[in-house]
Design an enzyme around this catalytic site. Sequence first.
Site, PDB file in Angstrom:
ATOM      1  N   HIS A  40       0.824  -1.208   0.000  1.00 17.04           N
ATOM      2  CA  HIS A  40       0.000   0.000   0.000  1.00 17.04           C
ATOM      3  C   HIS A  40       0.863   1.265   0.000  1.00 17.04           C
ATOM      4  O   HIS A  40       1.854   1.343   0.721  1.00 17.04           O
ATOM      5  CB  HIS A  40      -0.909   0.006   1.232  1.00 17.04           C
ATOM      6  CG  HIS A  40      -2.085   0.921   1.110  1.00 17.04           C
ATOM      7  ND1 HIS A  40      -1.969   2.291   1.208  1.00 17.04           N
ATOM      8  CD2 HIS A  40      -3.397   0.673   0.884  1.00 17.04           C
ATOM      9  CE1 HIS A  40      -3.161   2.840   1.055  1.00 17.04           C
ATOM     10  NE2 HIS A  40      -4.041   1.890   0.859  1.00 17.04           N
ATOM     11  N   GLY A 130       9.225   9.799   8.620  1.00 19.88           N
ATOM     12  CA  GLY A 130       8.717  10.341   7.364  1.00 19.88           C
ATOM     13  C   GLY A 130       7.844  11.561   7.570  1.00 19.88           C
ATOM     14  O   GLY A 130       8.223  12.508   8.251  1.00 19.88           O
TER      15      GLY A 130
END
Length: 262
Positions: A40, A130
């Site tokens: 994903h 991130g």
Amino acid sequence: DHNRLVISLAGDPDAIMDHLIRSAEAAFSLIDMNVHSGAHPRIGALDVVPFTPLKDVSMEECVQIAREFGRRLYEKFKVPVYYYEEAATRPEMKNLENIRKGQYEGLKKAISDPDRHPDVGEAKLHPTAGATVVGARKFLVAFNVNLGTPRIEIAKEIARSIRFSGGGLAHVKAIGLALEEKGMVQVSVNIVDHEKNPLYRVLELVRMEASRWGVPVVETEIYGMVPASAIFQSAAHYLQVADLEPEQIIELKLLDMAGDQP
């Protein structure tokens, strides 16, 4: 294969925000995006946090909550934040797929581009966590259709044909993914307005497109929580019950009587 976890929380906005901050801390301590992989798309350890109005909360309030959460997240963890959907501050960032373009690996460099700067924080990814996308939107139905073939090109072609951006159904987004552990592929679908394009219509379109390849639908998945109305629509369709009303479902009727109609 997805290497992904979806958690749904419902409650008072302040309590939800506090729980999310604690959840973020756990995610950031456990997940290193430099070694993370999965089918994903994603850009961070806490990839996306959508706020959805359920009861006695407006979309405008959800936008305010989303932006406040984004600020708190960056202040505490220094993870840059992008706002999307109704909370977006830039038209090009309204769609989640635009923010995720290139995923974590690609965003490492792309974030320095002024057009890809985050809404909150410096134009650089957190070294292990991130970035995070935060927004406000309607209830989204994550609906996956698994196909009896290992050929990823079939799933990708079907996804392209059914999604709105490819000329398919309005309010529908879709991508094709490989499920290597199952030896199958998946058409992973996000229905952003199930009242205008219900689950059964999406499923039947996928089934029709798959039949062109001689491929069967093996199973479907609902990822996360969905409104009762989304299931009701498809149950009424497949059972072919004339004039079926939600109040005929005892649990829904009791909720309605209690003032908690979903």
